[in-house]
Design a protein around this motif. Structure first.
Motif, PDB file in Angstrom:
ATOM      1  N   PHE A   6      31.623  -4.662  -2.439  1.00  0.00           N
ATOM      2  CA  PHE A   6      31.834  -4.096  -1.110  1.00  0.00           C
ATOM      3  C   PHE A   6      33.312  -3.992  -0.747  1.00  0.00           C
ATOM      4  CE2 PHE A   6      31.941  -4.529   3.616  1.00  0.00           C
ATOM      5  CZ  PHE A   6      31.299  -3.340   3.915  1.00  0.00           C
ATOM      6  N   SER A   7      34.041  -5.102  -0.789  1.00  0.00           N
ATOM      7  CA  SER A   7      35.433  -5.055  -0.357  1.00  0.00           C
ATOM      8  C   SER A   7      36.164  -6.323  -0.777  1.00  0.00           C
ATOM      9  CB  SER A   7      35.524  -4.898   1.166  1.00  0.00           C
ATOM     10  OG  SER A   7      35.047  -6.078   1.816  1.00  0.00           O
ATOM     11  N   MET A  66      44.338   0.534   4.216  1.00  0.00           N
ATOM     12  CA  MET A  66      43.068   0.466   3.497  1.00  0.00           C
ATOM     13  C   MET A  66      43.190   1.335   2.257  1.00  0.00           C
ATOM     14  SD  MET A  66      39.143   1.169   4.717  1.00  0.00           S
ATOM     15  CE  MET A  66      37.778   0.992   3.550  1.00  0.00           C
ATOM     16  N   MET A  67      42.879   0.729   1.108  1.00  0.00           N
ATOM     17  CA  MET A  67      42.918   1.426  -0.163  1.00  0.00           C
ATOM     18  C   MET A  67      41.495   1.618  -0.673  1.00  0.00           C
ATOM     19  SD  MET A  67      46.194  -0.181  -2.185  1.00  0.00           S
ATOM     20  CE  MET A  67      47.824   0.481  -1.833  1.00  0.00           C
ATOM     21  N   VAL A  68      41.184   2.833  -1.119  1.00  0.00           N
ATOM     22  CA  VAL A  68      39.845   3.149  -1.614  1.00  0.00           C
ATOM     23  C   VAL A  68      39.961   3.689  -3.030  1.00  0.00           C
ATOM     24  CG1 VAL A  68      37.751   4.496  -1.262  1.00  0.00           C
ATOM     25  CG2 VAL A  68      39.027   3.642   0.710  1.00  0.00           C
ATOM     26  N   TYR A 100      43.332  -3.907   2.877  1.00  0.00           N
ATOM     27  CA  TYR A 100      41.875  -3.984   2.762  1.00  0.00           C
ATOM     28  C   TYR A 100      41.463  -3.008   1.674  1.00  0.00           C
ATOM     29  CZ  TYR A 100      36.941  -3.921   4.259  1.00  0.00           C
ATOM     30  OH  TYR A 100      35.568  -4.024   4.307  1.00  0.00           O
ATOM     31  N   ILE A 101      40.668  -3.462   0.706  1.00  0.00           N
ATOM     32  CA  ILE A 101      40.381  -2.668  -0.483  1.00  0.00           C
ATOM     33  C   ILE A 101      38.881  -2.451  -0.642  1.00  0.00           C
ATOM     34  CG2 ILE A 101      40.676  -2.492  -2.983  1.00  0.00           C
ATOM     35  CD1 ILE A 101      43.058  -4.335  -2.776  1.00  0.00           C
ATOM     36  N   ALA A 102      38.508  -1.223  -0.949  1.00  0.00           N
ATOM     37  CA  ALA A 102      37.101  -0.881  -1.204  1.00  0.00           C
ATOM     38  C   ALA A 102      37.057   0.207  -2.259  1.00  0.00           C
ATOM     39  CB  ALA A 102      36.413  -0.427   0.079  1.00  0.00           C
ATOM     40  N   ILE A 109      31.134   4.612   2.735  1.00  0.00           N
ATOM     41  CA  ILE A 109      32.577   4.372   2.695  1.00  0.00           C
ATOM     42  C   ILE A 109      33.257   5.017   3.902  1.00  0.00           C
ATOM     43  CG2 ILE A 109      33.024   6.365   1.204  1.00  0.00           C
ATOM     44  CD1 ILE A 109      34.906   2.975   1.311  1.00  0.00           C
ATOM     45  N   GLN A 110      32.729   6.136   4.367  1.00  0.00           N
ATOM     46  CA  GLN A 110      33.308   6.740   5.575  1.00  0.00           C
ATOM     47  C   GLN A 110      33.130   5.818   6.778  1.00  0.00           C
ATOM     48  OE1 GLN A 110      31.130  10.468   5.498  1.00  0.00           O
ATOM     49  NE2 GLN A 110      32.885  11.597   4.686  1.00  0.00           N
ATOM     50  N   ARG A 111      31.969   5.206   6.892  1.00  0.00           N
ATOM     51  CA  ARG A 111      31.731   4.261   7.985  1.00  0.00           C
ATOM     52  C   ARG A 111      32.577   3.009   7.803  1.00  0.00           C
ATOM     53  NH1 ARG A 111      30.898   3.681  13.228  1.00  0.00           N
ATOM     54  NH2 ARG A 111      29.336   2.090  13.777  1.00  0.00           N
ATOM     55  N   GLN A 112      32.782   2.600   6.569  1.00  0.00           N
ATOM     56  CA  GLN A 112      33.612   1.429   6.297  1.00  0.00           C
ATOM     57  C   GLN A 112      35.055   1.667   6.741  1.00  0.00           C
ATOM     58  OE1 GLN A 112      33.116   0.092   2.287  1.00  0.00           O
ATOM     59  NE2 GLN A 112      34.289  -1.779   2.561  1.00  0.00           N
ATOM     60  N   ILE A 113      35.557   2.872   6.474  1.00  0.00           N
ATOM     61  CA  ILE A 113      36.911   3.217   6.926  1.00  0.00           C
ATOM     62  C   ILE A 113      36.969   3.232   8.449  1.00  0.00           C
ATOM     63  CG2 ILE A 113      38.677   5.020   6.933  1.00  0.00           C
ATOM     64  CD1 ILE A 113      37.596   5.879   4.168  1.00  0.00           C
TER      65      ILE A 113
END
Length: 269
Positions: free
Chosen positions: A109-110, A119-121, A160-162, A187-191
């Protein structure tokens, strides 16, 4: 018997053909000069009508059976219902609409600080990440940590990394467009919930999935606006550390992106 002296079957058959031997002997004699007997047609039996069997009902969110469109709609609904990052993680753990979950060991998850300004994805978990359950912990993750340290950052405090996908594709293959579409709402909701000041897409699939960019070498290092749904934030794409391990000469490009990131942090309130 010496097998080395045995004739080759193909050569033996060819020799028979040259000698005029065109048929093999069997136990019954045959009169090849007799008139051929008419072949009696066999009676045709019409098959009995089969009783229609109803198709089995599709279990909601079934990884193997859910149509992609249905899985994507389910993902959007679950993601929207999550009001916190913990709720989003729980929703992902219950989601069965992506077949990658069946082959992965862990949900990834992260990692890092969800309160961080960056935030890095990335793309998707690798073997090390799948085993541990955290993103960027293998060789590419170690390189990423060194890259961040070069500009005075670390994941525990500042980042924060995902990943675009929370489950590892078998063999570390590139995610398919269908897999990306199904997992994208999460992932959009996570951002949106993390609400960083700056979004960094790491690698081509992340840059394309989140920022609509194609060709990471041509599109990296350019600032864009990303709409989280609640506000617009600055976003940039950069090269994946795994790519840099294979192409060390391209580290110079990643270093330019890191310096641009550091400069943006210094001016972003």
């Amino acid at each position: 018997m010496n097998l080395d002296l045995a004739p080759d079957p193909a050569e033996l058959i060819a020799w028979y053909a040259e000698m005029g031997v065109t048929e093999a002997l069997d136990e019954m004699p045959h009169n090849h000069f007799a008139e051929p007997q008419p072949v009696q047609a066999r009676p045709v039996h019409k098959p009995a009508l089969l009783r229609a069997v109803p198709a089995p009902a599709i279990r909601p969110n079934a990884a193997a059976g859910t149509p992609p469109d249905e899985a994507t709609l389910s993902a959007r609904a679950l993601a929207r219902e999550a009001k916190t990052l913990d709720e989003l993680r729980e929703a992902l753990s219950r989601f069965e609409g992506c077949a990658l979950k069946a082959t992965a060991k862990n949900l990834v998850f992260s990692d890092g600080n969800p309160e961080g300004r960056i935030m890095m994805v990335g793309e998707a978990p690798g073997a090390d990440e799948d085993r541990v359950g955290l993103p960027f912990v293998g060789r590419s993750g170690q390189l990423l940590d060194r890259m961040l340290a070069a500009i005075g950052l670390n994941r525990k405090e500042h980042v924060y990394i995902a990943n675009l996908l929370p489950w590892r594709p078998p063999g570390n293959r590139t995610p398919t467009p269908q897999e990306v579409a199904i997992c994208l709402p999460f992932i959009q909701r996570q951002i949106e919930l993390a609400d960083p000041d700056i979004l960094v897409s790491i690698g081509g699939p992340s840059a394309q999935g989140l920022l609509g960019l194609s060709g990471i070498l041509a599109s990296r290092g350019k600032w864009l606006d990303y709409d989280t749904g609640t506000r617009r934030i600055r976003a940039i794409a950069t090269l994946h550390p795994a790519y840099l391990l294979r192409q060390p000469l391209q580290k110079r490009l990643a270093w330019r992106d890191l310096r641009a990131l550091k400069a943006a942090l210094d001016v972003t309130p």
